[in-house]
Design an enzyme around this catalytic site. Structure first.
Site: not given
Length: 529
Positions: A5, A336-338
């Site tokens: 991530r 986040d982390e899209a």
């Protein structure tokens, strides 16, 4: 964010009896010659987080069967409640009755509000101990509560004893001192989280950030979308049963935390980390097909359908219900982390999501990826990068800070409590590297990110992601003692704060953690007694 991530604070004024010579008490494996055993530190030297100023002077107060807690003359109900809670916290270890009475005069522990108390601010306090009793003075009930937590550390771990004579004058460095708990990957009950709240509050941590939703589970009941919790909450990492909190459960937890001056910041992660929601409602997917429930730990594969108007109806209803349940000022919307959301779609989505938060009277908090889009006025960015985070990403956060956006620092290779201490740690992950206790503590939030001055730092937060953390014992082992370092980073002045001082004061907390049956990691470079 989850998987790919310097001596005592403010050059502590310590007019204390010199510490006894080092003795042969048991220590950590790496204890150095000349280390003091924790018990050899004078009481005012053992305080954690280190106060702004402390000195010992004169005779102490005999804390015994005749001690009462006095809450002043004006009948302030909140001061009375603080006094009752302090009495409850002190009765267990001491075995004393500790009645709480109105009135300000007489021996005992005296709680006093003074709106003109110099230098106290919203959370600071003054503690004065002498032969006639202990006086706790603050501008606010929150300050009185924090003073009470300091008093707890000046007393023996168990039984009656003596509060040493002296004075503490104290106030926090940062307004925001937080811990985050991920209840989405593995579910934790309200009672388990209450226990964590108590553990945090005694060290002056004032914020609990709850990661309530993710790909693996949805943990809060939403009346307008009932299958989110009923179906989306019925699972967790590894295939366990999961679970969710009812609205009453959540209200109970928020109230419990609030009584301890801990604000709850709820997080609904979006537009990614949404598989549990998409499994519960097919209409949240662009293709109209429900997703399978997910029990793994990969990230970045899910995304809300940015082009559907129904998506924004969903966000408005969910955040609206959550805002009604949450008295604090913040709503966290993830961000986040899209990885499955194109950059232009991400920016457009976050514009609308932030507007929803504002419409419901709250302030946006989001992970620092929001800096690459268009942060709304006043939006708070939570930085979770690490030493290997690309310079452009760090620069985007610095630019946002320069534009007036407060920053919460949660560097993954410093404050992520789910990172292993070392290769022998059984729970946890290591994608950001190992995070031993010293590394977690030994850095300066006010000078951490280039271009982000201390004035832009709202505070610090230690997240605990739970991909590999499934039980209370795992939670405590990964959090303690590192979360105590977080508490000191957030509270204590930078001047004079250093590892050599801290490790001794941390070691002195071992007996207290033991008495509370906290399952903590005994770091080998800390001389635990």
């Amino acid at each position: 964010m989850r998987v790919p991530r310097r001596t005592l604070a403010a050059l502590l004024v310590l007019a204390v009896v010199p510490a006894a010579a080092s003795c042969g008490a048991a220590r950590g494996d790496d204890a150095r010659p000349g280390d003091k055993a924790p018990a050899a530190l004078a009481p005012y030297q053992r305080l954690l987080p280190a106060p702004a100023s402390a000195h010992a002077e004169g005779p102490g107060y005999a804390f015994g069967p005749g001690t009462v807690i006095r809450t002043g003359l004006d009948g302030d109900e909140e001061v009375r409640r603080v006094g009752e809670l302090l009495a409850e916290q002190l009765r267990g270890p001491s075995g004393l009755p500790l009645p709480v009475v109105d009135g300000a005069e007489g021996d005992g522990i005296r709680l006093r509000l003074d709106e003109e108390a110099e230098g106290a601010g919203e959370e600071g306090y003054r503690l004065e101990a002498g032969s006639g009793g202990v006086t706790l003075t603050a501008r606010t009930p929150a300050g009185l509560f924090h003073a009470g937590q300091t008093l707890r550390q000046l007393l023996p771990v168990s039984g009656p004893g003596t509060v040493p004579g002296g004075t503490v004058t104290d106030a926090p460095r940062f307004a925001y001192r937080g811990a985050m708990l991920d209840v989405a990957r593995h579910f934790f009950s309200v009672e388990q989280v209450k226990r964590y709240v108590d553990q945090l509050a005694q060290y002056k941590v004032n914020t609990l950030h709850l990661h309530l939703t993710d790909d693996q589970g949805w943990r809060i009941a939403i009346d307008s979308w009932p299958r989110l919790a009923e179906y989306g909450g019925a699972g967790e990492v590894g295939g366990g049963p999961g679970g969710h909190w009812t609205k009453d459960d959540y209200r109970e937890l928020v109230a419990y935390a609030g009584e301890r001056y801990v604000d709850v910041v709820p997080e609904i992660d979006m537009p990614g980390h949404v598989n549990a929601a998409q499994a519960a409602y097919a209409e949240l997917n662009c293709d109209g097909k429900a997703r399978e429930r997910y029990t793994g730990i990969k990230v970045g594969f899910s995304s809300l359908c940015v082009g559907k108007e129904r998506t924004y109806e969903f966000i408005d209803q969910v955040l609206g219900e959550l805002a009604e349940l949450t008295p604090g000022k913040y709503l966290h919307i993830g961000g986040d982390e899209a990885h499955s959301t194109p950059a232009a779609d991400y920016a457009a989505f976050m514009d609308r999501a932030q507007a929803v938060v504002a419409r419901h009277g709250k302030t946006v908090v989001a992970w620092h990826q929001l800096a690459t889009a268009r942060p709304a006025d006043g939006a708070v960015l939570q930085y979770w990068g690490h030493d290997r985070t690309p310079a452009p990403e760090r620069a985007a956060v610095a630019a946002a800070a320069k534009a007036g956006h407060p920053v919460i620092l949660s560097p993954a290779d410093r404050l992520y409590l789910d990172m292993k201490y070392d290769k022998a740690t059984k729970p946890g992950l290591a994608w950001a590297g190992y995070v031993p206790v010293r590394r977690s503590y030994d850095w300066n939030p006010g000078a951490y990110l280039a271009g982000v001055p201390e004035s832009a730092v709202l505070g610090v937060e230690a997240p605990l992601w739970t991909e590999t953390v499934a039980t209370r014992l795992d939670l405590e082992y990964m959090a303690f003692p590192r979360v105590l370092g977080l508490a000191e980073l957030g509270w204590s002045p930078a001047a004079g704060r250093d590892w050599d001082s801290y490790r001794l004061r941390l070691a002195a907390q071992g007996a207290r953690l033991d008495s509370q049956e906290v399952n903590y990691y005994r770091a080998p470079d800390v001389p635990w007694s």
